[in-house]
Design an enzyme around this catalytic site. Structure first.
Site, mmCIF file in Angstrom:
data_model
loop_
_atom_site.group_PDB
_atom_site.id
_atom_site.type_symbol
_atom_site.label_atom_id
_atom_site.label_comp_id
_atom_site.label_asym_id
_atom_site.label_seq_id
_atom_site.Cartn_x
_atom_site.Cartn_y
_atom_site.Cartn_z
ATOM 1 N N ARG A 234 0.879 3.465 -5.489
ATOM 2 C CA ARG A 234 -0.118 3.051 -6.480
ATOM 3 C C ARG A 234 0.169 3.833 -7.765
ATOM 4 N NH1 ARG A 234 -0.825 -0.699 -3.846
ATOM 5 N NH2 ARG A 234 -2.715 -1.497 -2.836
ATOM 6 N N GLU A 263 -1.850 -0.973 -14.663
ATOM 7 C CA GLU A 263 -1.276 -2.320 -14.451
ATOM 8 C C GLU A 263 -2.318 -3.445 -14.419
ATOM 9 O OE1 GLU A 263 0.520 -1.545 -10.500
ATOM 10 O OE2 GLU A 263 -0.791 -3.115 -9.721
ATOM 11 N N HIS A 295 4.753 -5.014 -9.412
ATOM 12 C CA HIS A 295 4.007 -4.906 -8.146
ATOM 13 C C HIS A 295 4.419 -6.061 -7.217
ATOM 14 C CE1 HIS A 295 0.102 -3.105 -6.358
ATOM 15 N NE2 HIS A 295 0.866 -3.583 -5.378
HETATM 16 P P1 NAD Z 1 -0.184 4.549 5.693
HETATM 17 O O1 NAD Z 1 -1.640 4.817 5.774
HETATM 18 O O2 NAD Z 1 0.534 4.165 6.941
HETATM 19 O O3 NAD Z 1 0.567 5.815 5.060
HETATM 20 C C1 NAD Z 1 0.019 6.588 4.023
HETATM 21 C C2 NAD Z 1 0.366 8.041 4.310
HETATM 22 O O4 NAD Z 1 -0.096 8.843 3.212
HETATM 23 C C3 NAD Z 1 -0.308 8.576 5.587
HETATM 24 O O5 NAD Z 1 0.657 9.102 6.470
HETATM 25 C C4 NAD Z 1 -1.268 9.635 5.066
HETATM 26 O O6 NAD Z 1 -1.430 10.731 5.960
HETATM 27 C C5 NAD Z 1 -0.578 10.049 3.782
HETATM 28 N N1 NAD Z 1 -1.485 10.743 2.868
HETATM 29 C C6 NAD Z 1 -2.743 10.378 2.521
HETATM 30 N N2 NAD Z 1 -3.266 11.310 1.693
HETATM 31 C C7 NAD Z 1 -2.319 12.251 1.514
HETATM 32 C C8 NAD Z 1 -2.271 13.463 0.778
HETATM 33 N N3 NAD Z 1 -3.306 13.892 0.080
HETATM 34 N N4 NAD Z 1 -1.127 14.182 0.811
HETATM 35 C C9 NAD Z 1 -0.067 13.755 1.564
HETATM 36 N N5 NAD Z 1 -0.058 12.636 2.279
HETATM 37 C C10 NAD Z 1 -1.167 11.889 2.258
HETATM 38 O O7 NAD Z 1 -0.028 3.429 4.586
HETATM 39 P P2 NAD Z 1 1.264 2.532 4.293
HETATM 40 O O8 NAD Z 1 1.123 1.224 4.965
HETATM 41 O O9 NAD Z 1 2.491 3.336 4.521
HETATM 42 O O10 NAD Z 1 1.042 2.254 2.726
HETATM 43 C C11 NAD Z 1 1.083 3.320 1.793
HETATM 44 C C12 NAD Z 1 0.623 2.840 0.447
HETATM 45 O O11 NAD Z 1 1.580 1.934 -0.104
HETATM 46 C C13 NAD Z 1 -0.668 1.986 0.462
HETATM 47 O O12 NAD Z 1 -1.830 2.795 0.496
HETATM 48 C C14 NAD Z 1 -0.564 1.208 -0.809
HETATM 49 O O13 NAD Z 1 -1.188 1.944 -1.859
HETATM 50 C C15 NAD Z 1 0.932 1.121 -1.064
HETATM 51 N N6 NAD Z 1 1.426 -0.265 -0.927
HETATM 52 C C16 NAD Z 1 2.055 -0.830 -1.988
HETATM 53 C C17 NAD Z 1 2.538 -2.131 -1.904
HETATM 54 C C18 NAD Z 1 3.287 -2.780 -3.037
HETATM 55 O O14 NAD Z 1 3.415 -4.013 -3.054
HETATM 56 N N7 NAD Z 1 3.814 -2.032 -3.984
HETATM 57 C C19 NAD Z 1 2.327 -2.859 -0.730
HETATM 58 C C20 NAD Z 1 1.690 -2.244 0.357
HETATM 59 C C21 NAD Z 1 1.233 -0.944 0.245
#
Ligand code: NAD
Length: 340
Positions: A234, A263, A295
């Protein structure tokens, strides 16, 4: 369930219609949810929104007044929804976790490859019949150190792919995944170590109060000179003004961004006939070592199919009053308690 889908793009319409199979009474509109479009939800029990929609405090309050009881987010990240306010308003919220971590992870690695091997420049050059290679020299990913911030579903797939490339992997996460240590030799380190040892840093945390502006001036000043920074999570995880400074003073060698702090209202829309008002974005777009995609990391047929089917799974669960596995609010249990 009568459901209004906000922010529906032409490319996702058919996926939504196919997944619904005429089960729910749905309306699809291109407008994003905001304080000025919340009134459109009147008469709908549920709404579905995407990442560019605004479901902040005031909007959720408005939705409550319109009679909305459910919000199905067609995304993994739900930082655009005030979950606490939704609970207060007794509006259930669910998302689509892990619809295709491969889609995002592959895009992140694609950004790394495109920047490193200067694929955009190469393509432009050859179309001008310039077949020289002098300005296209990159480096082997093999043997490089990559820091993965957030080793959840997407970060894990990135680790798997980059292990295949022969990279040394560092990880930072509040929840460590031992499988990544065993399978890919990933080493969990503190943020400072990840910053000063990584040749490439790729961000895969969700956006929350602790990760907002995780990458700021202080963080960048700890990074290896010339580091490549990739963000497909994000935009708000990076303080863009500090990123620009880091690029200008060459601490950051390259940046690959699928997301951008401001964005909303820009990405997902065609502004080719407009003058961009956003000076930070204009600056980033003017830099040849910055690669921006709008995105689009989620935009694979596999991911779109899964997003649509899971969204209807969420709506089905609510309609049938059964536990919704993707519920982010605690209301579903409250509703059940009320029934029994
Ligand atoms: P997920 O929940 O499996 O992984 C997120 C990780 O971040 C977790 O392991 C969590 O412990 C860690 N985390 C949270 N807070 C933290 C902190 N303060 N310090 C360190 N680590 C921390 O989620 P995911 O499916 O891997 O997705 C991750 C992110 O990717 C989503 O939240 C979303 O914002 C983004 N995303 C973007 C797109 C895109 O099209 N660009 C698509 C899907 C997801």
């Amino acid at each position: 369930m009568k459901t209004l889908f906000y922010s529906v793009k032409d490319f996702e319409k058919q996926y939504i219609i196919n997944a619904n199979a005429d089960t729910h009474e749905i309306s699809l509109i291109p407008e994003a949810l905001s304080i000025s479009t919340a009134y459109k939800a009147k008469g709908y029990e549920a709404i579905s929104i995407f990442t560019g929609d605004d479901a902040s405090t005031g909007v959720v309050k408005q939705l409550k007044q319109e009679g909305v009881k459910y919000i199905a987010v067609r995304a993994t990240g739900y930082d655009n929804v005030d979950i606490h306010e939704a609970e207060q308003a007794e509006i259930s919220v669910a998302n689509v976790p892990g619809y295709s971590p491969h889609a995002i992870a592959e895009h992140a690695v694609g950004l790394m490859m495109a920047l490193n091997r200067k694929l955009i420049t190469a393509n432009e050059q050859v179309h001008h019949k310039n077949f020289t290679v002098g300005n296209l020299v990159g480096f082997d990913l093999h043997g490089k150190t990559v820091g993965i911030i957030g080793t959840g579903k997407i970060g894990s797939v990135v680790a798997k792919i980059l292990h295949g490339y022969g990279c040394n992997l560092l990880g930072y996460d509040i929840n460590q995944d031992n499988k990544l240590i065993e399978k890919y030799g990933l080493k969990y380190v503190g943020l400072a170590s990840l910053f000063n040892q990584s040749d490439i840093i790729t961000i895969h945390t969700d956006l929350n109060k602790d990760t907002k502006y995780l990458i700021d001036k202080a963080a960048i000043s700890n990074m290896k000179k010339g580091v490549m920074l990739i963000n497909t999570s994000r935009g708000g995880v990076i303080k863009t003004v500090d990123l620009i400074e880091g690029l200008e003073n060459k601490t950051i060698g390259n940046a690959g961004l699928d997301v951008y702090e401001k964005e909303r209202g820009i990405f997902f829309f065609d502004h080719s006939n407009d003058e961009l008002q956003d000076n930070m974005l204009k600056k980033l777009l003017s830099m040849s070592n910055v690669l921006i995609t709008p995105h689009q990391a989620f935009a694979t047929t596999n991911a779109l199919t899964k997003i649509a089917s899971t969204t209807f799974y969420n709506l089905d669960s609510w309609q049938q009053n059964i536990e919704c596995a993707n519920e982010l609010t605690s209301l579903s249990t409250h509703r059940h308690n009320a029934i029994f």
